[in-house]
Design a protein around this motif. Structure first.
Motif, PDB file in Angstrom:
ATOM      1  N   ASN A   1       0.950  -1.093  -0.087  1.00 53.86           N
ATOM      2  CA  ASN A   1      -0.161  -0.053   0.203  1.00 53.86           C
ATOM      3  C   ASN A   1       0.826   1.219   0.062  1.00 53.86           C
ATOM      4  O   ASN A   1       1.793   1.350   0.982  1.00 53.86           O
ATOM      5  N   PRO A   2       0.828   2.001  -1.023  1.00 52.40           N
ATOM      6  CA  PRO A   2       1.732   3.157  -1.075  1.00 52.40           C
ATOM      7  C   PRO A   2       1.320   4.158   0.057  1.00 52.40           C
ATOM      8  O   PRO A   2       2.083   5.342   0.216  1.00 52.40           O
ATOM      9  N   ASN A   3       0.126   4.194   0.446  1.00 56.81           N
ATOM     10  CA  ASN A   3      -0.472   5.216   1.237  1.00 56.81           C
ATOM     11  C   ASN A   3      -0.101   5.143   2.913  1.00 56.81           C
ATOM     12  O   ASN A   3      -1.157   4.841   3.494  1.00 56.81           O
ATOM     13  N   VAL A   4       1.159   5.112   2.987  1.00 51.61           N
ATOM     14  CA  VAL A   4       1.561   5.015   4.465  1.00 51.61           C
ATOM     15  C   VAL A   4       2.032   6.262   5.218  1.00 51.61           C
ATOM     16  O   VAL A   4       2.817   6.786   4.750  1.00 51.61           O
ATOM     17  N   ILE A   5       1.346   6.361   6.385  1.00 45.98           N
ATOM     18  CA  ILE A   5       1.868   7.444   7.174  1.00 45.98           C
ATOM     19  C   ILE A   5       2.314   6.920   8.573  1.00 45.98           C
ATOM     20  O   ILE A   5       1.702   6.167   9.068  1.00 45.98           O
ATOM     21  N   VAL A   6       3.379   7.484   8.796  1.00 46.70           N
ATOM     22  CA  VAL A   6       4.065   6.834  10.319  1.00 46.70           C
ATOM     23  C   VAL A   6       4.039   8.099  11.402  1.00 46.70           C
ATOM     24  O   VAL A   6       4.484   8.961  10.964  1.00 46.70           O
ATOM     25  N   VAL A   7       3.591   7.645  12.445  1.00 46.84           N
ATOM     26  CA  VAL A   7       3.696   8.558  13.649  1.00 46.84           C
ATOM     27  C   VAL A   7       4.644   7.573  14.676  1.00 46.84           C
ATOM     28  O   VAL A   7       4.170   6.694  15.230  1.00 46.84           O
ATOM     29  N   LEU A   8       5.598   8.355  14.715  1.00 43.03           N
ATOM     30  CA  LEU A   8       6.494   7.988  15.962  1.00 43.03           C
ATOM     31  C   LEU A   8       6.393   8.441  17.162  1.00 43.03           C
ATOM     32  O   LEU A   8       6.157   9.684  17.315  1.00 43.03           O
ATOM     33  N   LEU A   9       6.205   7.583  18.308  1.00 44.41           N
ATOM     34  CA  LEU A   9       5.821   7.992  19.606  1.00 44.41           C
ATOM     35  C   LEU A   9       7.187   7.791  20.240  1.00 44.41           C
ATOM     36  O   LEU A   9       7.595   6.578  20.197  1.00 44.41           O
ATOM     37  N   SER A  10       8.060   8.919  20.907  1.00 43.37           N
ATOM     38  CA  SER A  10       9.278   8.536  21.403  1.00 43.37           C
ATOM     39  C   SER A  10       9.994   9.750  22.095  1.00 43.37           C
ATOM     40  O   SER A  10       9.253  10.825  21.812  1.00 43.37           O
ATOM     41  N   GLY A  11      10.987   9.860  22.855  1.00 44.73           N
ATOM     42  CA  GLY A  11      11.428  11.044  23.262  1.00 44.73           C
ATOM     43  C   GLY A  11      12.979  11.165  22.774  1.00 44.73           C
ATOM     44  O   GLY A  11      13.721  11.762  23.257  1.00 44.73           O
ATOM     45  N   ASN A  12      13.242  10.267  21.969  1.00 43.73           N
ATOM     46  CA  ASN A  12      14.659  10.092  21.423  1.00 43.73           C
ATOM     47  C   ASN A  12      14.724  10.147  20.073  1.00 43.73           C
ATOM     48  O   ASN A  12      13.386   9.739  19.272  1.00 43.73           O
ATOM     49  N   ALA A  13      15.638  10.333  19.142  1.00 42.44           N
ATOM     50  CA  ALA A  13      15.869  10.261  17.851  1.00 42.44           C
ATOM     51  C   ALA A  13      16.064   8.737  17.553  1.00 42.44           C
ATOM     52  O   ALA A  13      16.675   8.030  18.285  1.00 42.44           O
ATOM     53  N   VAL A  14      15.378   8.249  16.395  1.00 40.83           N
ATOM     54  CA  VAL A  14      15.433   6.841  15.931  1.00 40.83           C
ATOM     55  C   VAL A  14      16.125   6.904  14.746  1.00 40.83           C
ATOM     56  O   VAL A  14      16.073   7.828  13.870  1.00 40.83           O
TER      57      VAL A  14
ATOM     58  N   ASP B   1      10.854   5.411   1.357  1.00 39.85           N
ATOM     59  CA  ASP B   1       9.793   5.506   0.646  1.00 39.85           C
ATOM     60  C   ASP B   1       8.476   5.779   1.262  1.00 39.85           C
ATOM     61  O   ASP B   1       7.463   5.388   0.729  1.00 39.85           O
ATOM     62  N   ILE B   2       8.603   6.275   2.631  1.00 45.06           N
ATOM     63  CA  ILE B   2       7.382   6.428   3.268  1.00 45.06           C
ATOM     64  C   ILE B   2       7.020   7.740   2.933  1.00 45.06           C
ATOM     65  O   ILE B   2       7.724   8.688   3.242  1.00 45.06           O
ATOM     66  N   PRO B   3       5.816   8.061   2.398  1.00 42.20           N
ATOM     67  CA  PRO B   3       5.267   9.437   2.162  1.00 42.20           C
ATOM     68  C   PRO B   3       5.350  10.382   3.424  1.00 42.20           C
ATOM     69  O   PRO B   3       5.618  11.630   3.054  1.00 42.20           O
ATOM     70  N   ALA B   4       4.894   9.995   4.354  1.00 43.65           N
ATOM     71  CA  ALA B   4       4.216  10.977   5.442  1.00 43.65           C
ATOM     72  C   ALA B   4       4.979  10.455   6.860  1.00 43.65           C
ATOM     73  O   ALA B   4       4.443   9.433   7.213  1.00 43.65           O
ATOM     74  N   VAL B   5       5.552  11.397   7.599  1.00 42.95           N
ATOM     75  CA  VAL B   5       6.034  10.892   8.956  1.00 42.95           C
ATOM     76  C   VAL B   5       5.999  11.948  10.006  1.00 42.95           C
ATOM     77  O   VAL B   5       6.144  13.318   9.680  1.00 42.95           O
ATOM     78  N   LEU B   6       5.279  11.647  11.329  1.00 41.64           N
ATOM     79  CA  LEU B   6       5.184  12.655  12.083  1.00 41.64           C
ATOM     80  C   LEU B   6       5.940  12.017  13.332  1.00 41.64           C
ATOM     81  O   LEU B   6       6.014  11.067  13.656  1.00 41.64           O
ATOM     82  N   GLN B   7       6.441  13.106  14.244  1.00 42.62           N
ATOM     83  CA  GLN B   7       7.246  12.896  15.359  1.00 42.62           C
ATOM     84  C   GLN B   7       5.933  13.145  16.430  1.00 42.62           C
ATOM     85  O   GLN B   7       5.829  14.540  16.724  1.00 42.62           O
ATOM     86  N   GLY B   8       5.418  12.172  17.165  1.00 44.24           N
ATOM     87  CA  GLY B   8       4.425  12.506  17.998  1.00 44.24           C
ATOM     88  C   GLY B   8       4.756  12.369  19.576  1.00 44.24           C
ATOM     89  O   GLY B   8       3.829  12.583  20.204  1.00 44.24           O
ATOM     90  N   TRP B   9       5.909  12.062  19.810  1.00 47.01           N
ATOM     91  CA  TRP B   9       6.551  12.140  21.344  1.00 47.01           C
ATOM     92  C   TRP B   9       5.438  11.268  22.127  1.00 47.01           C
ATOM     93  O   TRP B   9       4.908  10.338  21.811  1.00 47.01           O
ATOM     94  N   TYR B  10       5.622  11.648  23.627  1.00 52.81           N
ATOM     95  CA  TYR B  10       4.568  11.103  24.586  1.00 52.81           C
ATOM     96  C   TYR B  10       3.811  12.092  24.960  1.00 52.81           C
ATOM     97  O   TYR B  10       4.364  13.039  25.544  1.00 52.81           O
ATOM     98  N   LEU B  11       2.592  12.052  24.742  1.00 56.71           N
ATOM     99  CA  LEU B  11       1.758  13.067  24.671  1.00 56.71           C
ATOM    100  C   LEU B  11       0.735  13.192  26.044  1.00 56.71           C
ATOM    101  O   LEU B  11      -0.274  14.105  26.266  1.00 56.71           O
ATOM    102  N   GLY B  12       0.794  11.924  26.689  1.00 56.89           N
ATOM    103  CA  GLY B  12       0.103  11.957  27.901  1.00 56.89           C
ATOM    104  C   GLY B  12      -1.505  11.608  27.859  1.00 56.89           C
ATOM    105  O   GLY B  12      -1.640  10.943  26.807  1.00 56.89           O
TER     106      GLY B  12
END
Ligand code: BGC
Length: 739
Positions: A510-523, A530-541
């Motif tokens: 599936n080409p329509n992949v969005i990734v949301v990363l939850l972390s407090g650190n760089a990975v 090849d992933i079109p959309a990426v968000l850094q979402g932290w730990y938001l409580g």
């Protein structure tokens, strides 16, 4: 109401009655009298034993007042993202109460990613209101240890890699908190930049790196924020434990910065009575009671600052003045908090607090990437409400990320996880597959999860992904040991639990992949090509799912900017460049060999590009920067320079842009970073709207720490102001000269 508070209120009302009779209350109880007078009065009434009692713990999170004088006990709690559930009196077990669930606020890395001082004030205020409700006097936070390496297990509790950003954000947090009569305890002072061997590693560092990188946020917390307490760190600094360190506590903190408050140990951070007595420690917490290595039937009278200290005083081995100084500081803290009469009662898990958590989350999320998945298509985000089907994949979509992580873990009253948040907007178009298993919170990173289990979870997710219009992967790290967790560091920078392979497998169908990363650190981000959309979402409580859904749906336009760099490879980070003696050390000692070149200072100066640079973050709109105008071309050493720059929203939706000012010294007698953050302003702009941002470059912004003279110094010559949307996306440069 706890026992000592009852005592206090009885003694106060009793005193009130006496006042009418004798028209006089003791000076120390009279809030109209100057603080110093009250403290001296109380001190003069105290026995030596009472002073000793006051300067060490009586239980895990409490230290005694002076019951005879109606001075209440002090109650503390972790910190820094919410008020921790109640712990047993003298062991680490939870007391299983049913009235201690609270609001979890976003982790401090997330707060730092907002670049918004007002939100930091709201955060401190809201947390203090919850602390008051829970009858706490001191909150153990915020943490401002500098992000030195992506492996540090506790980076999520801190405010990123830049001393200026952390300084600007820590001050309002403390002010918002302390205006309620709840003390902040800024921590961990200092150089606790890794968890591995944290109890004994001896950090060796240059004076320059200490003063330019690792101390400024603490200094601001003390001088500008007036933090009433500070917590020492576990590690050693130049051979001496930080909790009773002559240089750090006597010379710098209490000498140079004039700190009037209380230095407390980290829990179990005291190691020596004489040093504790002489080197600036005021309050010993968390030491064990049996030979100081484990709990026992012995009492806290065995603490370093209890009976052994009293004996040394009685034998004349240390002067009484050392104890008086500590007791004075404890009294002052007590009068500002526990004994303060007109305090609000506080509140917990209110709509207002949830709104604070949600707003911070909204402004913290960083849009790392938003491309069209194929030619002629538009970017995937924001995700239209007309989307036909969304498959959410990933353990972090449903995991309780407030559990684990160590002392910052929280018991929440309400928790909207990402899956629930997305369902509240996209309804039953959302399906879910776990995709991978991460194991139970707090357990080892490598908990026994068989390949067969992971394979079958992956297969299920990939099969479901074929039929979905969009796949939304919610992964990242979690709070397990050797992830984002106290007491250990990560072993490498990779995304754990086979997530890269899973993401690639999803993308293959599936080409329509969005990734949301939850972390407090760089990975490591190699998988994201090849992933079109990426968000850094932290730990938001508590409100994590709401904020994430707000941004994904476009209800909120993302405006977070990274408070630390994402290196391409671990070796590209300065701390890791010099081998193990620099990180993690040889188990006894370590040398901070990258010196002042931490984070983007290293990437910039050594020309090693980061995968995502410090200060970076995209928006659903675009911003155009106009021509900068400077008030002068040349300034002298006492003059400021004013620079203005117009910024315009050239897109179609409302947005917020953090305009960043960096200063670089073209030529200097010492190595200086190419540029350093010295200002920022977050502006809100409607489509087509333009605002002018004004920066003031102050004389201090041009200085480095001159080791030879132990003072700050600017050298005449050419400087440059860089104004940009990140540390690498510089939109304007203004040269100027210092005469
Ligand atoms: C942590 C501190 C914390 C304390 C009390 C220590 O292990 O390092 O940050 O405040 O425990 O829980």
């Amino acid at each position: 109401m706890n026992h000592s508070r009852l005592l206090l209120s009885l003694s106060l009302s009793c005193c009130a009655a006496l006042t009418q009779a004798a028209d006089k209350i003791p000076v120390y109880q009279d809030e109209t009298k100057p603080m110093a007078e009250r403290v001296e009065d109380a001190l003069s009434r105290m026995t030596t034993q009472e002073k000793i009692n006051m300067i060490h713990a009586q239980g895990k999170f409490s230290s005694p007042g002076v019951p005879r004088l109606g001075i209440p006990d002090l109650w503390m709690s972790d910190g820094p993202h919410g008020v921790r559930a109640e712990i047993n009196w003298n062991d680490w077990g939870y007391s299983n109460r049913t009235n201690d669930s609270i609001t979890a606020f976003p982790a401090l890395t997330a707060l730092a990613a907002t670049w918004n001082p007002q939100l930091s004030f709201d955060y401190g205020n809201a947390i203090a209101e919850e602390a008051l409700y829970r009858e706490k006097d001191v909150m153990l936070g915020p943490g401002v240890n500098i992000y030195r390496t992506p492996l540090n297990g506790r980076n999520f509790e801190y405010m990123g890699e830049d001393p200026y950003l952390a300084s600007v954000l820590v001050v309002p947090y403390i002010k918002g908190m302390q205006q309620n009569g709840v003390a902040a305890s800024v921590k961990h002072f200092a150089l606790n930049n890794q968890e591995l061997w944290r109890g004994h590693i001896d950090v060796n560092i240059s004076d320059r790196a200490l003063h330019e990188i690792y101390l400024p946020a603490f200094k601001s917390a003390i001088i500008d924020g007036d933090s009433w307490t500070i917590m020492g760190s576990y590690n050693k600094i130049r051979g001496q434990h930080a909790c009773h360190n002559e240089l750090m506590l006597n010379k710098i903190l209490k000498g140079d910065w004039g700190f009037k408050g209380v230095v407390m140990t980290d829990w179990g951070g005291a190691h020596d009575t004489r040093e504790a007595a002489l080197n600036g420690l005021d309050l010993e917490m968390g030491s064990y009671t049996n030979g100081l290595t484990s709990e026992s039937e012995f009492t806290t009278d065995d603490y370093y600052m209890a009976r052994p200290y009293l004996k040394m005083i009685e034998k004349g081995e240390v002067p009484m003045s050392t104890l008086d100084d500590k007791a004075r500081r404890m009294l002052r803290l007590n009068f500002l908090t526990a004994m303060k009469r007109n305090k609000p009662l506080g509140s917990v898990a209110t709509p207002e607090h949830y709104a604070v958590a949600e707003n911070i989350g909204n402004e913290a999320i960083v849009l790392l990437k938003n491309e069209a998945p194929s030619k002629n298509a538009s970017p995937l985000l924001p995700l239209s409400p007309d989307v036909k089907s969304i498959l959410v994949v990933g353990d972090n979509a449903t995991r309780d990320l407030m559990k684990g992580g160590g002392s910052s873990e929280l018991k929440v009253k309400d928790n909207i996880n990402p899956l629930a948040g997305l369902r509240s907007i996209y309804g039953d178009k959302v399906r879910y597959a776990q995709g991978y298993r991460a194991g139970r919170p707090m357990y080892s990173n490598v908990e026994n999860i068989t390949d067969a289990v992971q394979d079958s979870l992956r297969k299920e997710a990939v099969d479901m992904a074929r039929d979905a219009e969009v796949v939304l992967f919610v992964g990242g790290l979690n709070k397990n040991h050797q992830q984002d967790c106290e007491g250990g560091d990560r072993v490498d920078m990779s995304l754990p639990y086979g997530q890269p392979e899973l993401i690639k497998a999803l993308r293959a169908v599936n080409p329509n992949v969005i990734v949301v990363l939850l972390s407090g650190n760089a990975v490591d981000m190699a998988w994201s090509k090849d992933i079109p959309a990426v968000l850094q979402g932290w730990y938001l409580g508590s409100m994590a799912g709401k904020s994430i859904a707000n941004v994904i749906s476009g209800k909120v336009n993302p405006s977070g900017k990274l408070p630390f760099s994402f290196p391409v490879r671990l070796e590209d980070n300065g701390a890791h460049h010099f081998g193990t003696i620099s990180y993690p050390g040889d188990s006894i000692r370590q040398e901070y060999l990258e010196d002042i070149l931490v984070g983007y200072r290293w990437h910039d100066t050594k020309k090693i590009p980061a995968f995502y640079p410090f200060g970076y973050g995209l928006s659903y709109t675009t911003f155009e920067y106009g021509k900068p105008v400077a008030s002068a071309k040349t300034i002298n050493e006492s003059e400021s320079l004013s620079i203005t720059i117009p910024v315009k929203n050239t897109g179609k939706v409302d947005g917020k842009e953090t305009v960043q000012l960096y200063i670089g010294d073209d030529k200097a007698s010492v190595l200086r970073p190419i540029k350093e953050l010295k200002g920022f302003d977050k502006v809100s702009l409607a489509p087509g709207e333009e605002k002018t941002v004004t920066f003031t470059v102050k004389p201090d912004d041009l200085k480095f720490y001159d080791e030879a003279n132990a003072s700050w110094k600017a050298e005449p010559g050419k400087f440059r102001a860089y104004i940009g949307s990140s540390s690498t996306d510089i939109r304007a440069t203004v040269p100027f000269e210092l005469k």
